[in-house]
Design an enzyme around this catalytic site. Structure first.
Site, PDB file in Angstrom:
ATOM      1  N   GLU A 106      82.033  72.192   7.035  1.00 55.59           N
ATOM      2  CA  GLU A 106      82.472  73.573   7.275  1.00 55.59           C
ATOM      3  C   GLU A 106      81.337  74.338   7.923  1.00 55.59           C
ATOM      4  O   GLU A 106      80.197  74.277   7.464  1.00 55.59           O
ATOM      5  CB  GLU A 106      82.858  74.247   5.947  1.00 55.59           C
ATOM      6  CG  GLU A 106      83.339  75.678   6.120  1.00 55.59           C
ATOM      7  CD  GLU A 106      83.607  76.368   4.781  1.00 55.59           C
ATOM      8  OE1 GLU A 106      84.257  75.774   3.905  1.00 55.59           O
ATOM      9  OE2 GLU A 106      83.129  77.520   4.629  1.00 55.59           O
ATOM     10  N   GLU A 132      81.712  73.777  -2.291  1.00 59.08           N
ATOM     11  CA  GLU A 132      80.449  74.513  -2.319  1.00 59.08           C
ATOM     12  C   GLU A 132      80.065  74.900  -3.737  1.00 59.08           C
ATOM     13  O   GLU A 132      80.414  75.985  -4.222  1.00 59.08           O
ATOM     14  CB  GLU A 132      80.549  75.787  -1.464  1.00 59.08           C
ATOM     15  CG  GLU A 132      80.662  75.513   0.010  1.00 59.08           C
ATOM     16  CD  GLU A 132      80.696  76.784   0.851  1.00 59.08           C
ATOM     17  OE1 GLU A 132      80.750  77.897   0.282  1.00 59.08           O
ATOM     18  OE2 GLU A 132      80.669  76.653   2.081  1.00 59.08           O
TER      19      GLU A 132
HETATM   20  C1  IDC Z   1      86.486  82.800   2.881  1.00 60.32           C
HETATM   21  C2  IDC Z   1      87.599  83.197   3.814  1.00 60.32           C
HETATM   22  C3  IDC Z   1      88.131  84.530   3.414  1.00 60.32           C
HETATM   23  C4  IDC Z   1      88.584  84.477   1.978  1.00 60.32           C
HETATM   24  C5  IDC Z   1      87.484  83.960   1.088  1.00 60.32           C
HETATM   25  C6  IDC Z   1      88.059  83.715  -0.291  1.00 60.32           C
HETATM   26  O1  IDC Z   1      87.112  83.205   5.137  1.00 60.32           O
HETATM   27  O2  IDC Z   1      89.223  84.878   4.234  1.00 60.32           O
HETATM   28  O3  IDC Z   1      88.931  85.779   1.558  1.00 60.32           O
HETATM   29  O4  IDC Z   1      86.953  82.742   1.565  1.00 60.32           O
HETATM   30  O5  IDC Z   1      87.120  83.507  -1.206  1.00 60.32           O
HETATM   31  C7  IDC Z   1      82.572  79.605   2.572  1.00 60.32           C
HETATM   32  C8  IDC Z   1      83.725  79.090   1.834  1.00 60.32           C
HETATM   33  C9  IDC Z   1      85.014  79.626   2.381  1.00 60.32           C
HETATM   34  C10 IDC Z   1      84.866  81.080   2.772  1.00 60.32           C
HETATM   35  C11 IDC Z   1      83.878  81.154   3.915  1.00 60.32           C
HETATM   36  C12 IDC Z   1      83.668  82.564   4.457  1.00 60.32           C
HETATM   37  O6  IDC Z   1      83.769  77.676   1.786  1.00 60.32           O
HETATM   38  O7  IDC Z   1      85.993  79.479   1.391  1.00 60.32           O
HETATM   39  O8  IDC Z   1      86.102  81.511   3.237  1.00 60.32           O
HETATM   40  N1  IDC Z   1      82.617  80.594   3.469  1.00 60.32           N
HETATM   41  O9  IDC Z   1      83.179  83.400   3.442  1.00 60.32           O
HETATM   42  N2  IDC Z   1      81.327  79.216   2.447  1.00 60.32           N
HETATM   43  C13 IDC Z   1      80.552  79.968   3.227  1.00 60.32           C
HETATM   44  C14 IDC Z   1      81.363  80.866   3.893  1.00 60.32           C
END
Ligand code: IDC
Length: 565
Positions: A489, A401
């Site tokens: 995702e 992303e």
């Molecule tokens: C989030 C995880 C969370 C963690 C965080 C770290 O759910 O537990 O603390 O990342 O940075 C994304 C990302 C993905 C995110 C997720 C939710 O690809 O890494 O995971 N998210 O925020 N893009 C949109 C949402």
């Protein structure tokens, strides 16, 4: 430009025990994190990330992402740095202070327990807000305790009342007066001896921040590599939502319009991209439906053959996405990268043995632009594509992303133009997924300026409680214009990975994706206490789950996936 100030910070191991705060990750990920259209109004910072020496000098317009530690403004800084001699392994950052480590036990200290963390900070941009001063401060926490630690806590004294406006890569307890207690995020508590992690925050005070007194409470806790240790779970308060009962029922056959073939590798063979479709070796459209791991560096226990087999056989999935974070202190580029790379390979091997497709995800997030760690990416993808050249199972997702300043034509496309030839040189057939700006929402930017390679798909990511009709409309428009898209995702909660699930929107999304033969993978395979997780804390990392082991999202996804034929 850069002004450096160095001060000494004394640490007293047990002198200040801080026990009254939790590391609620939900605080970190609240708000508009992934919604690129929202930024913190006046919190504009710019400049090269002081803590990311590989940074190409991109400009972050605003701290829109609380994961983001690359926003440090180097234009006006002070750094305090009682760091050990080898405090910044591999870090060429010129802002680092002199190597002085001070450990000052007092009479209350138990000498056995004496520990020392070294903390340096950089005071970045400061701006006025409602008669007060907001200041961005970036920290480096170095473990110079002599052994690995399992979590860390700091107490900061600002010398004046302080309010936390934002914090990333750490969590803050409520401040009291001038004191601020900060602890690790759930993923950066474990620091190997000599290694370091970073975090940052924006603080609001009456007067601009000049100096910070820091005490530490780094504890020697034996590290757990099991993935679901208690610190992961305790630090997070999952948010539950009321789920309308009907959304949890399996979708009726008539609700699902599956246009493509669904199958495993022995059934579909080498995939390729034809128009908007992923197709199998015989040219029949294929849809991949499956699950994304959480960061495999944090939850390696769930990236194993047993759990993948269970998901394949009981949830009816044909793909696993392996999310390998890349950022500083997070993943591949951290000092533990050898282990992470091995975890990825083991998981790929498991998928191959299980006849499943597997997506190898270079999970950039705090990096913002894939250019930041391009050299590592080139090496990684060269290695992986050579190793797995003969396996049609493996699909490469080269940048999860891009976000913040990273633009499609200026950053992502040129990056893809370097990475794809390296992969194709080893594995000419492989399908490659390319992330798009604004957390893989801007597929329209890719449509306007597509890559000139075959067998490429563009990533669209959504979180159903945040991204609704407007993003589905974008998808339909791009699809109708011929853009091949893969949803590598998605979440059914909000973009923070937490908050309430919205299964009504989730169904709208999944029905749309099924009707367009677009592949999708749900975030995430872990037992972290957050809404996006499929499992409740403590669920077995080998599968065989009862309903009581599954989160709301787990039940919804199990039923959704299982009832596809
Ligand atoms: C989030 C995880 C969370 C963690 C965080 C770290 O759910 O537990 O603390 O990342 O940075 C994304 C990302 C993905 C995110 C997720 C939710 O690809 O890494 O995971 N998210 O925020 N893009 C949109 C949402």
């Amino acid at each position: 430009m850069k002004k450096l100030k160095h001060i000494m910070v004394a640490f007293m191991a047990s002198a200040l025990m801080i026990t009254s705060f939790g590391c609620a990750d939900s605080e970190m990920h609240s708000g508009a994190e992934q919604n690129g259209s929202q930024t913190t109004s006046s919190a504009t910072v710019s400049g090269n990330g002081a803590s990311t020496p590989q940074d190409n000098g991109g400009t972050s317009s605003a701290p829109v992402d609380d994961n983001d530690s690359t926003q440090a403004d180097t234009s006006d800084t002070g750094t305090s740095a009682p760091v050990g001699e080898n405090a910044h392994p591999g870090d060429t950052d010129s802002t680092s202070g002199p190597a002085v480590s001070v450990d000052t036990p007092d009479e209350n200290d138990d000498p056995q327990e004496s520990t020392s963390l070294s903390v340096s900070y950089t005071i970045g941009s400061s701006w006025e807000d409602g008669g007060k001063q907001c200041t961005q401060i970036d920290f480096v926490v170095n473990n110079s305790t002599g052994s690995d630690i399992g979590y860390w806590k700091l107490s900061l004294d600002l010398g004046q009342d302080v309010e936390v406006m934002q914090i990333w890569n750490a969590s803050a307890a409520e401040s009291s007066g001038s004191q601020l207690h900060i602890g690790n995020a759930e993923y950066n508590g474990q620091i190997a001896n000599g290694a370091e992690t970073t975090f940052g925050c924006i603080l609001k005070t009456n007067n601009a921040v000049q100096n910070i007194d820091i005490t530490s409470d780094g504890q020697k806790v034996s590290t757990s590599v099991g993935g679901s240790n208690s610190s992961n779970n305790d630090n997070n308060s999952g948010t539950s939502s009321t789920v309308p009962q009907d959304t949890l029922k399996p979708p009726a056959e008539s609700d699902i319009e599956v246009t493509g073939k669904y199958g495993l590798v022995s059934d579909c063979g080498q995939l390729s991209v034809k128009g908007t479709d992923l197709v199998g070796a015989d040219g029949t459209p294929v849809q991949l439906r499956g699950i994304s791991t959480h960061g495999i560096q944090w939850f390696p226990a769930f990236a194993n053959k047993s759990v993948f087999k269970y998901l394949r056989d009981e949830w009816n999935i044909n793909v696993i996405r392996l999310a390998m974070y890349t950022g500083a202190g997070e993943g591949y580029t951290d000092s533990t990268k050898t282990g992470i790379e091995q975890t990825v390979q083991n998981a790929v091997d498991a998928c191959i043995e299980l006849d499943m497709y597997v997506i190898v995800d270079w999970h950039i997030l705090q990096d913002q632009s894939p250019q930041v760690r391009k050299t590592d990416a080139l090496r990684f993808f060269d290695y992986m594509s050579e190793k797995y050249a003969d396996y049609p199972n493996v699909i490469y997702e080269i940048c999860n992303e891009p976000n913040g300043y990273a633009s499609w034509s200026g950053d992502v496309k040129p990056y893809a133009e370097e990475i794809i030839p390296v992969i194709r040189n080893n594995d000419p057939d492989s399908v490659v997924i390319v992330g798009t700006p604004t957390w893989s929402q801007d597929i329209d930017k890719a449509l306007a300026d597509p890559l000139d390679f075959d067998n490429v798909m563009y990533a669209l990511h959504y979180y159903a409680a945040t991204h609704t009709d407007w993003l589905r409309d974008r998808l339909k428009n791009c699809y109708n214009s011929g853009l091949p898209v893969m949803v590598t995702e998605f979440g059914n909660c909000d973009a923070s990975g937490n908050g309430a699930n919205n299964f009504g929107e989730a169904k709208k999304w999944l029905e749309l994706l099924d009707s367009l033969n677009i592949s999708y993978m749900n975030w995430s395979l872990c037992d972290k206490a957050e809404a996006a997780s499929l499992l409740k804390p403590g669920a077995s990392p080998t599968g065989g789950w009862k309903d009581s082991d599954l989160s709301e999202n787990g039940i919804f996804m199990r039923d959704w996936l299982k009832y596809h034929d």
